[in-house]
Design a protein around this motif. Structure first.
Motif, short mmCIF file in Angstrom:
data_model
loop_
_atom_site.label_atom_id
_atom_site.label_comp_id
_atom_site.label_asym_id
_atom_site.label_seq_id
_atom_site.Cartn_x
_atom_site.Cartn_y
_atom_site.Cartn_z
N LEU A 121 0.58 -1.08 0.05
CA LEU A 121 -0.03 0.02 0.16
C LEU A 121 0.74 1.97 -0.13
CD1 LEU A 121 -3.11 1.09 0.40
CD2 LEU A 121 -2.65 1.11 2.58
N PHE A 122 1.72 1.44 1.18
CA PHE A 122 2.72 2.32 1.20
C PHE A 122 3.66 2.70 -0.42
CE2 PHE A 122 6.53 3.62 1.92
CZ PHE A 122 6.92 5.10 2.21
N ILE A 123 4.08 2.04 -1.18
CA ILE A 123 4.97 1.90 -1.85
C ILE A 123 3.96 2.40 -3.33
CG2 ILE A 123 5.15 -0.19 -3.24
CD1 ILE A 123 7.81 1.91 -1.95
N ASN A 124 2.74 1.75 -3.26
CA ASN A 124 2.06 1.96 -5.04
C ASN A 124 1.43 3.46 -4.27
OD1 ASN A 124 2.18 -0.43 -5.58
ND2 ASN A 124 0.78 -1.31 -4.61
N LYS A 125 1.47 3.90 -3.07
CA LYS A 125 0.62 5.26 -2.82
C LYS A 125 1.56 6.36 -3.50
CE LYS A 125 -3.52 4.77 -1.41
NZ LYS A 125 -4.66 4.73 -2.40
N LEU A 126 3.35 6.32 -2.97
CA LEU A 126 4.12 6.97 -2.91
C LEU A 126 4.55 7.57 -4.43
CD1 LEU A 126 5.76 8.08 -0.16
CD2 LEU A 126 7.68 6.07 -1.20
N ASP A 127 4.50 8.80 -4.33
CA ASP A 127 4.81 9.94 -5.34
C ASP A 127 6.30 9.58 -5.77
OD1 ASP A 127 5.82 11.09 -7.80
OD2 ASP A 127 3.87 13.44 -6.46
N GLY A 128 6.66 8.71 -7.03
CA GLY A 128 7.55 8.35 -7.72
C GLY A 128 8.49 9.63 -8.34
N SER A 129 7.39 10.25 -8.88
CA SER A 129 8.58 11.86 -8.63
C SER A 129 9.08 12.16 -8.15
CB SER A 129 7.42 12.62 -9.92
OG SER A 129 6.62 13.46 -8.77
N LYS A 130 8.96 12.72 -6.73
CA LYS A 130 9.69 12.89 -5.44
C LYS A 130 9.97 11.76 -4.74
CE LYS A 130 5.73 16.73 -4.93
NZ LYS A 130 4.90 16.99 -4.46
N TYR A 131 9.70 10.44 -4.82
CA TYR A 131 10.86 10.04 -3.95
C TYR A 131 11.59 8.40 -4.45
CZ TYR A 131 8.43 12.10 -0.02
OH TYR A 131 7.72 13.76 0.53
N TYR A 132 11.85 8.30 -3.99
CA TYR A 132 12.73 7.01 -4.67
C TYR A 132 11.71 5.21 -4.78
CZ TYR A 132 15.80 2.77 -6.04
OH TYR A 132 16.30 1.85 -7.10
N THR A 133 11.36 4.96 -5.86
CA THR A 133 10.19 4.15 -5.23
C THR A 133 10.41 2.74 -6.04
OG1 THR A 133 9.04 4.62 -7.43
CG2 THR A 133 7.79 5.47 -5.30
N GLU A 134 11.26 2.26 -6.65
CA GLU A 134 12.46 1.54 -7.82
C GLU A 134 12.67 0.18 -7.05
OE1 GLU A 134 13.61 4.62 -9.80
OE2 GLU A 134 11.31 4.48 -9.80
N PHE A 135 12.59 -0.18 -5.49
CA PHE A 135 12.54 -0.48 -4.71
C PHE A 135 12.45 -2.31 -4.94
CE2 PHE A 135 12.86 2.32 -1.60
CZ PHE A 135 14.23 2.69 -1.46
N ALA A 136 13.25 -3.09 -5.53
CA ALA A 136 13.09 -4.51 -5.35
C ALA A 136 11.94 -4.74 -4.54
CB ALA A 136 13.87 -5.44 -5.62
N HIS A 137 10.59 -5.97 -5.53
CA HIS A 137 9.95 -5.82 -5.28
C HIS A 137 9.49 -7.38 -3.79
CE1 HIS A 137 5.65 -4.72 -3.86
NE2 HIS A 137 5.11 -5.55 -4.28
N GLU A 138 9.75 -8.15 -5.57
CA GLU A 138 9.32 -9.51 -4.51
C GLU A 138 10.24 -9.92 -3.69
OE1 GLU A 138 9.88 -11.88 -8.51
OE2 GLU A 138 9.94 -13.43 -7.73
N GLY A 139 9.91 -10.41 -2.73
CA GLY A 139 9.85 -11.59 -1.72
C GLY A 139 10.82 -10.49 -0.58
#
Ligand SMILES: Cc1ncc(COP(=O)(O)O)c(C=O)c1O
Length: 389
Positions: free
Chosen positions: A277-295
């Motif tokens: 929920l957190f990572i999907n709502k966070l604005d990727g233009s302002k914050y780094y959101t390309e974290f690995a997701h799986e597992g």
């Protein structure tokens, strides 16, 4: 106000009641059958077939691991990440190894495989890979390099219980893996740690190192007989084979661990949902959101404003303060470990700037708490606040 503390007490009424019942009905409280039961349960949870050693902290797990490696290999170098926890490095130094830093990735905050490769020498004895804040840090290439070069792979999964790589739990790939059960982590024994290995010789060493280096703690009758025969001048019941510590835990901590383990997987799932929920709502233009997701199995949210957005980091810190959201700067362990005084003092040639990703994380990253009962509304509110800055 959002009011989000870094952690929530995870020792619940049920844990306390079980502990009280145990105290009333038992007559042995130090390391004994409950510790053994917890070690066996942990082995099963990890996938089965492990020798597990329950100790009084995750740091003790690190110290025992390095002491055992030193006993086996003598001098050498250990490749370590600059992002992790201080005992990952301090244990290397106190065991008498040389720490060699290799920079990390941004996407999982873990040690980078090409950096590892470039740091391997004939003196490399081990690679310590820390799974940071719940991100899986493993890759096939890391596993293959260590295997092909006969280098011990240590997984520090102290803050990543339940993270998964290729369908198997992190901590089940390395030659040795360490877990912490500190109060803030995915599950707790109040204080505690576990070392896991499938290597019988290592297991013997670790058990002895946990208890003063004493032979009779090694859990191997034939080895005991063999060593006792070699040193007839020493009383076999007080035969010290390795310079050890007292890093044992107690039956009380094991009783809590056994009960907590029952809800670990369910709590990991809840944390995963919160994280999604957190990572999907966070604005990727302002914050780094390309974290690995799986597992992933995150017990914390990493917030890393893009350095290119002027002033955002300061606004974020102020936003946390205004909304009473507890945070820690630098992410795990406070950021680039190569900057710490105990490293600078001992290894003046180590330049923190040689680890640009660790530097970036140090300057821009923070983490905040993610616990199973964190309400959806608070996560949404947190993202709204961050996105509005
Ligand atoms: C990656 C890592 N390793 C080791 C430790 C040490 O664990 P403990 O606090 O149980 O000593 C921690 C603690 O937070 C950690 O995060």
């Amino acid at each position: 106000m959002l009011n989000i503390p870094l952690m929530q007490n995870n020792i619940d009424k049920d844990d306390v009641n079980i502990l009280v019942d145990f105290l009333k009905s038992s007559d042995r409280f130090t390391n004994g059958p409950k510790v053994r039961e917890f070690e066996e349960a942990w082995s099963k949870w990890l996938g089965g077939g492990y020798y597990c050693v329950f100790v009084n902290s995750g740091s003790s797990a690190n110290y025992i691991t390095m002491t055992a490696l030193k006993e086996r290999y003598g001098d050498g170098e250990i490749i370590v990440p600059p992002i992790g926890w201080t005992s990952d490095i301090a244990s290397v130094i106190t065991a008498g190894f040389k720490p060699v830093f290799a920079d990390v990735n941004l996407h999982n905050l873990a040690i980078n495989v090409n950096e590892i490769e470039s740091k391997i020498t004939d003196n490399t004895r081990a690679v310590l890979l820390t799974h940071v804040l719940g991100y899986n840090g493993l890759s096939d290439k890391i596993i293959d390099i260590c295997k092909n070069k006969n280098i011990t792979l240590i997984e520090d999964a102290c803050e990543s219980h339940g993270a998964v790589f290729r369908g198997k739990k992190c901590g089940s790939f390395g030659d040795i893996s360490n877990f912490s059960f500190y109060y803030a982590h995915h599950m707790s024994t109040i204080e505690g740690g576990m070392i896991c290995t499938k290597d019988k010789e290592m297991y013997r060493l670790m058990r002895m190192i946990r208890s003063h280096g004493m032979l009779r703690e090694c859990d191997d009758e034939s080895y005991m007989a063999e060593i006792a025969k070699k040193y007839p001048e020493v009383h076999p019941e007080f035969l010290f084979t390795v310079p050890g510590f007292n890093m044992r835990s107690t039956e009380l901590n094991a009783v809590i661990g056994l009960n907590q383990l029952k809800r670990l997987d369910a709590n990991v799932e809840k944390r995963r949902k919160n994280y999604d929920l957190f990572i999907n709502k966070l604005d990727g233009s302002k914050y780094y959101t390309e974290f690995a997701h799986e597992g992933n199995s995150n017990y914390a949210f990493v917030v890393m404003p893009h350095a290119s957005v002027t002033g955002l980091y300061d606004r974020m810190i102020q936003g946390f303060r205004d909304e009473n959201v507890e945070f820690r700067r630098g992410t795990a362990g406070g950021g680039n470990m190569a900057r710490q005084p105990y490293i600078r003092k001992r290894y003046p040639h180590i330049n923190p700037a040689d680890y640009p990703n660790a530097e970036y994380i140090h300057e821009n990253g923070v983490y905040i708490g993610n616990y199973p009962d964190l309400p959806k509304e608070k996560i949404e509110g947190l993202c709204e606040m961050l996105n509005s800055l």
